[in-house]
Motif scaffolding. Structure first.
Motif, PDB file in Angstrom:
ATOM      1  N   VAL A 182      -6.774 -14.177   4.044  1.00  0.00           N
ATOM      2  CA  VAL A 182      -5.721 -13.566   3.210  1.00  0.00           C
ATOM      3  C   VAL A 182      -5.571 -14.297   1.889  1.00  0.00           C
ATOM      4  O   VAL A 182      -5.446 -15.523   1.859  1.00  0.00           O
ATOM      5  N   LYS A 183      -5.541 -13.511   0.810  1.00  0.00           N
ATOM      6  CA  LYS A 183      -5.282 -14.079  -0.515  1.00  0.00           C
ATOM      7  C   LYS A 183      -3.784 -14.005  -0.787  1.00  0.00           C
ATOM      8  O   LYS A 183      -3.145 -12.986  -0.508  1.00  0.00           O
ATOM      9  N   ARG A 184      -3.255 -15.076  -1.350  1.00  0.00           N
ATOM     10  CA  ARG A 184      -1.827 -15.101  -1.694  1.00  0.00           C
ATOM     11  C   ARG A 184      -1.589 -14.150  -2.870  1.00  0.00           C
ATOM     12  O   ARG A 184      -2.155 -14.332  -3.943  1.00  0.00           O
ATOM     13  N   MET A 185      -0.781 -13.102  -2.644  1.00  0.00           N
ATOM     14  CA  MET A 185      -0.528 -12.107  -3.688  1.00  0.00           C
ATOM     15  C   MET A 185       0.958 -12.013  -4.003  1.00  0.00           C
ATOM     16  O   MET A 185       1.377 -12.187  -5.134  1.00  0.00           O
ATOM     17  N   GLY A 186       1.768 -11.654  -3.002  1.00  0.00           N
ATOM     18  CA  GLY A 186       3.193 -11.430  -3.248  1.00  0.00           C
ATOM     19  C   GLY A 186       4.004 -11.823  -2.039  1.00  0.00           C
ATOM     20  O   GLY A 186       3.741 -12.843  -1.402  1.00  0.00           O
TER      21      GLY A 186
ATOM     22  N   SER B  17       1.557  -6.200   5.671  1.00  0.00           N
ATOM     23  CA  SER B  17       0.439  -6.001   4.736  1.00  0.00           C
ATOM     24  C   SER B  17      -0.802  -5.617   5.504  1.00  0.00           C
ATOM     25  O   SER B  17      -1.118  -6.241   6.521  1.00  0.00           O
ATOM     26  N   PRO B  18      -1.555  -4.602   4.988  1.00  0.00           N
ATOM     27  CA  PRO B  18      -2.844  -4.279   5.619  1.00  0.00           C
ATOM     28  C   PRO B  18      -3.879  -5.347   5.280  1.00  0.00           C
ATOM     29  O   PRO B  18      -4.071  -5.685   4.113  1.00  0.00           O
ATOM     30  N   ILE B  19      -4.555  -5.865   6.298  1.00  0.00           N
ATOM     31  CA  ILE B  19      -5.576  -6.911   6.098  1.00  0.00           C
ATOM     32  C   ILE B  19      -6.769  -6.602   7.000  1.00  0.00           C
ATOM     33  O   ILE B  19      -6.593  -6.305   8.189  1.00  0.00           O
TER      34      ILE B  19
ATOM     35  N   VAL C  86       4.680 -10.819   1.261  1.00  0.00           N
ATOM     36  CA  VAL C  86       4.213 -11.057   2.634  1.00  0.00           C
ATOM     37  C   VAL C  86       3.141 -12.148   2.668  1.00  0.00           C
ATOM     38  O   VAL C  86       3.212 -13.089   3.463  1.00  0.00           O
ATOM     39  N   THR C  87       2.153 -12.004   1.784  1.00  0.00           N
ATOM     40  CA  THR C  87       1.021 -12.943   1.846  1.00  0.00           C
ATOM     41  C   THR C  87       1.449 -14.367   1.447  1.00  0.00           C
ATOM     42  O   THR C  87       0.918 -15.338   1.985  1.00  0.00           O
ATOM     43  N   SER C  88       2.431 -14.515   0.537  1.00  0.00           N
ATOM     44  CA  SER C  88       2.899 -15.865   0.170  1.00  0.00           C
ATOM     45  C   SER C  88       3.631 -16.491   1.336  1.00  0.00           C
ATOM     46  O   SER C  88       3.444 -17.677   1.639  1.00  0.00           O
TER      47      SER C  88
ATOM     48  N   SER D 140     -16.474  -0.169   2.010  1.00  0.00           N
ATOM     49  CA  SER D 140     -15.109  -0.352   2.518  1.00  0.00           C
ATOM     50  C   SER D 140     -14.151  -0.481   1.328  1.00  0.00           C
ATOM     51  O   SER D 140     -14.365  -1.299   0.442  1.00  0.00           O
ATOM     52  N   LEU D 141     -13.109   0.339   1.312  1.00  0.00           N
ATOM     53  CA  LEU D 141     -12.163   0.359   0.190  1.00  0.00           C
ATOM     54  C   LEU D 141     -10.870  -0.360   0.548  1.00  0.00           C
ATOM     55  O   LEU D 141     -10.436  -0.339   1.691  1.00  0.00           O
ATOM     56  N   GLU D 142     -10.221  -0.962  -0.461  1.00  0.00           N
ATOM     57  CA  GLU D 142      -8.899  -1.555  -0.232  1.00  0.00           C
ATOM     58  C   GLU D 142      -7.917  -0.897  -1.189  1.00  0.00           C
ATOM     59  O   GLU D 142      -7.898  -1.191  -2.363  1.00  0.00           O
ATOM     60  N   MET D 143      -7.152   0.058  -0.658  1.00  0.00           N
ATOM     61  CA  MET D 143      -6.182   0.787  -1.493  1.00  0.00           C
ATOM     62  C   MET D 143      -4.774   0.374  -1.106  1.00  0.00           C
ATOM     63  O   MET D 143      -4.555  -0.232  -0.076  1.00  0.00           O
TER      64      MET D 143
HETATM   65  C1  FAD Z   1      -7.578  -1.660   4.228  1.00  0.00           C
HETATM   66  C2  FAD Z   1      -7.126  -2.881   3.458  1.00  0.00           C
HETATM   67  C3  FAD Z   1      -7.673  -4.096   3.777  1.00  0.00           C
HETATM   68  C4  FAD Z   1      -7.261  -5.244   3.083  1.00  0.00           C
HETATM   69  N1  FAD Z   1      -7.820  -6.426   3.445  1.00  0.00           N
HETATM   70  C5  FAD Z   1      -7.416  -7.546   2.865  1.00  0.00           C
HETATM   71  C6  FAD Z   1      -7.924  -8.815   3.301  1.00  0.00           C
HETATM   72  O1  FAD Z   1      -8.778  -8.906   4.205  1.00  0.00           O
HETATM   73  N2  FAD Z   1      -7.420  -9.918   2.704  1.00  0.00           N
HETATM   74  C7  FAD Z   1      -6.485  -9.850   1.711  1.00  0.00           C
HETATM   75  O2  FAD Z   1      -6.063 -10.913   1.214  1.00  0.00           O
HETATM   76  N3  FAD Z   1      -6.003  -8.685   1.258  1.00  0.00           N
HETATM   77  C8  FAD Z   1      -6.438  -7.531   1.813  1.00  0.00           C
HETATM   78  N4  FAD Z   1      -5.911  -6.332   1.390  1.00  0.00           N
HETATM   79  C9  FAD Z   1      -4.922  -6.337   0.288  1.00  0.00           C
HETATM   80  C10 FAD Z   1      -3.544  -6.722   0.858  1.00  0.00           C
HETATM   81  O3  FAD Z   1      -3.098  -5.691   1.704  1.00  0.00           O
HETATM   82  C11 FAD Z   1      -2.502  -6.940  -0.265  1.00  0.00           C
HETATM   83  O4  FAD Z   1      -2.910  -7.995  -1.079  1.00  0.00           O
HETATM   84  C12 FAD Z   1      -1.151  -7.294   0.336  1.00  0.00           C
HETATM   85  O5  FAD Z   1      -0.631  -6.165   1.030  1.00  0.00           O
HETATM   86  C13 FAD Z   1      -0.152  -7.727  -0.706  1.00  0.00           C
HETATM   87  O6  FAD Z   1       1.088  -7.882  -0.031  1.00  0.00           O
HETATM   88  P1  FAD Z   1       2.237  -8.828  -0.563  1.00  0.00           P
HETATM   89  O7  FAD Z   1       3.507  -8.439   0.137  1.00  0.00           O
HETATM   90  O8  FAD Z   1       1.855 -10.254  -0.459  1.00  0.00           O
HETATM   91  O9  FAD Z   1       2.293  -8.462  -2.085  1.00  0.00           O
HETATM   92  P2  FAD Z   1       3.352  -7.536  -2.837  1.00  0.00           P
HETATM   93  O10 FAD Z   1       4.601  -8.352  -2.996  1.00  0.00           O
HETATM   94  O11 FAD Z   1       3.438  -6.207  -2.192  1.00  0.00           O
HETATM   95  O12 FAD Z   1       2.596  -7.393  -4.199  1.00  0.00           O
HETATM   96  C14 FAD Z   1       2.226  -8.540  -4.963  1.00  0.00           C
HETATM   97  C15 FAD Z   1       1.119  -8.179  -5.908  1.00  0.00           C
HETATM   98  O13 FAD Z   1      -0.008  -7.714  -5.175  1.00  0.00           O
HETATM   99  C16 FAD Z   1      -0.436  -6.443  -5.643  1.00  0.00           C
HETATM  100  N5  FAD Z   1      -0.922  -5.666  -4.470  1.00  0.00           N
HETATM  101  C17 FAD Z   1      -0.193  -5.195  -3.434  1.00  0.00           C
HETATM  102  N6  FAD Z   1      -0.982  -4.493  -2.557  1.00  0.00           N
HETATM  103  C18 FAD Z   1      -2.238  -4.555  -3.055  1.00  0.00           C
HETATM  104  C19 FAD Z   1      -3.502  -4.037  -2.632  1.00  0.00           C
HETATM  105  N7  FAD Z   1      -3.650  -3.287  -1.543  1.00  0.00           N
HETATM  106  N8  FAD Z   1      -4.573  -4.323  -3.399  1.00  0.00           N
HETATM  107  C20 FAD Z   1      -4.454  -5.058  -4.520  1.00  0.00           C
HETATM  108  N9  FAD Z   1      -3.295  -5.556  -4.975  1.00  0.00           N
HETATM  109  C21 FAD Z   1      -2.205  -5.312  -4.262  1.00  0.00           C
HETATM  110  C22 FAD Z   1       0.807  -5.847  -6.272  1.00  0.00           C
HETATM  111  O14 FAD Z   1       0.469  -4.970  -7.321  1.00  0.00           O
HETATM  112  C23 FAD Z   1       1.488  -7.058  -6.860  1.00  0.00           C
HETATM  113  O15 FAD Z   1       0.934  -7.392  -8.104  1.00  0.00           O
HETATM  114  C24 FAD Z   1      -6.300  -5.170   2.039  1.00  0.00           C
HETATM  115  C25 FAD Z   1      -5.748  -3.942   1.715  1.00  0.00           C
HETATM  116  C26 FAD Z   1      -6.148  -2.804   2.428  1.00  0.00           C
HETATM  117  C27 FAD Z   1      -5.522  -1.511   2.103  1.00  0.00           C
END
Ligand code: FAD
Ligand code: FES
Length: 283
Positions: free
Chosen positions: A80-84, A62-64, A86-88, A242-245
């Motif tokens: 890092v915020k717990r999302m999916g 995951s990009p962070i 990798v982050t979990s 700064s964008l987060e895509m």
């Molecule tokens: C340049 C950059 C910098 C970032 N910096 C940070 C940071 O400092 N801290 C942080 O917590 N996160 C950051 N993010 C977001 C982070 O990369 C994603 O939250 C993470 O990749 C999700 O991975 P996952 O495997 O846990 O989730 P997945 O299993 O891939 O997805 C779980 C959920 O997260 C959503 N998701 C996945 N990627 C993103 C994303 N890029 N933005 C929003 N929602 C997303 C999906 O739609 C899905 O609902 C950044 C992203 C970028 C591109």
């Protein structure tokens, strides 16, 4: 990237040294990472605003954004915020676990253009991470004299959602940074400022004279912050965002992150508002 035998896909091994829970919901944590190999640490030369891919074997990467500053030696910080997936998995880590870091990636904030300027930092929510890096960098004794006033407006929805709480208090007590911390809505324990970030920005009204503004926050905050900055006289070329895509490779190869003709991973994630205004509205 050096020390990885010229392979930009190869992560460096790092150890999780410390995990800090940042918010009341416990879904945002800061990971302090230390390189296992001195050569890798020396090769990882970064500046505030850059990011890295954090990788967990068998899960993915995951990009962070890098939350530490290069002026803090011996470790890296990532919040890092717990999302999916990798982050979990990362959130479930014990201290001592080995993970991977690939980078540094992307462009930094334009710290080569701040000489003698006033610097305004505007952040919202947990997107404050690379702005924390910028503040730590600018407050370092070797850099503070390079700029004039340093002002920061930082807000979150509630007191429990503010990150880096201890550090915010320290900065509020210093006289070389003007801090304005705000929450949308306080609770019974909150004695600080209430109000949305753009509203506080309007009230504080920092001068745009010889000033550069670094902004990072949720899209809704950006939407209401840009017009206030414009009213204060900041031209789009002096507003840096700064964008987060969504991203995959992080090195301009896979085409997953493009807006118009730019790759967010390689040409950004830091852009001036002037650059963004010339693009299709996808960010
Ligand atoms: C340049 C950059 C910098 C970032 N910096 C940070 C940071 O400092 N801290 C942080 O917590 N996160 C950051 N993010 C977001 C982070 O990369 C994603 O939250 C993470 O990749 C999700 O991975 P996952 O495997 O846990 O989730 P997945 O299993 O891939 O997805 C779980 C959920 O997260 C959503 N998701 C996945 N990627 C993103 C994303 N890029 N933005 C929003 N929602 C997303 C999906 O739609 C899905 O609902 C950044 C992203 C970028 C591109
Ligand atoms: S993430 Fe692959 S090109 Fe940007």
């Amino acid at each position: 990237m050096k020390g990885n035998h010229g392979n930009p896909y190869l992560p460096y091994p790092v150890e999780i040294q410390k995990v800090t829970v940042e918010n009341a919901d416990r879904d945002i944590k800061t990971f302090k990472l230390a390189f296992l190999n001195k050569e890798h640490e020396e090769a990882f030369q970064y500046l505030p605003g850059q990011f890295a891919e954090l990788s967990i074997f068998g899960k993915g990467e995951s990009p962070i954004g890098i939350a530490s500053s290069p002026t803090e030696e011996g470790y890296l910080l990532f919040t890092v915020k717990r999302m999916g997936v990798v982050t979990s998995d990362l959130h479930n880590s014990e201290e001592g676990r080995i993970i991977g870091v690939r980078g540094p990636l992307g462009k930094s904030y334009p710290l080569d253009q701040i000489e003698g300027k006033n610097v305004l930092i505007v952040g919202g929510g947990f997107a404050f991470t690379t702005l924390r890096s910028a503040i730590r960098y600018l407050l370092a004794p070797e850099n503070r004299g390079r700029i004039n006033n340093l002002t920061c407006i930082y807000g979150a929805r509630s007191p429990g959602e503010l990150i880096y709480k201890e550090e915010l208090k320290e900065w509020e007590e210093r006289d070389d940074i003007e801090m304005y911390v705000t929450v949308d809505k306080g609770d019974e324990s909150w004695t600080g400022r209430e109000g949305f970030v753009p509203t506080v920005l309007k009230e504080v009204a920092p001068s745009s004279e010889s000033a550069i503004c670094l902004v990072c926050g949720p899209p809704i905050m950006l939407k209401f912050t840009f017009p206030v900055l414009s009213d204060l006289g900041f031209p789009p070329e002096n507003i840096v965002v700064s964008l987060e895509m969504r991203m995959k490779c992080g090195i301009g190869k896979c085409g997953r992150c493009n807006i118009g003709n730019l790759y967010v991973c390689k040409d950004g994630p830091v852009f001036t508002l002037e650059q963004l205004q010339a693009l299709p509205a996808e960010y």
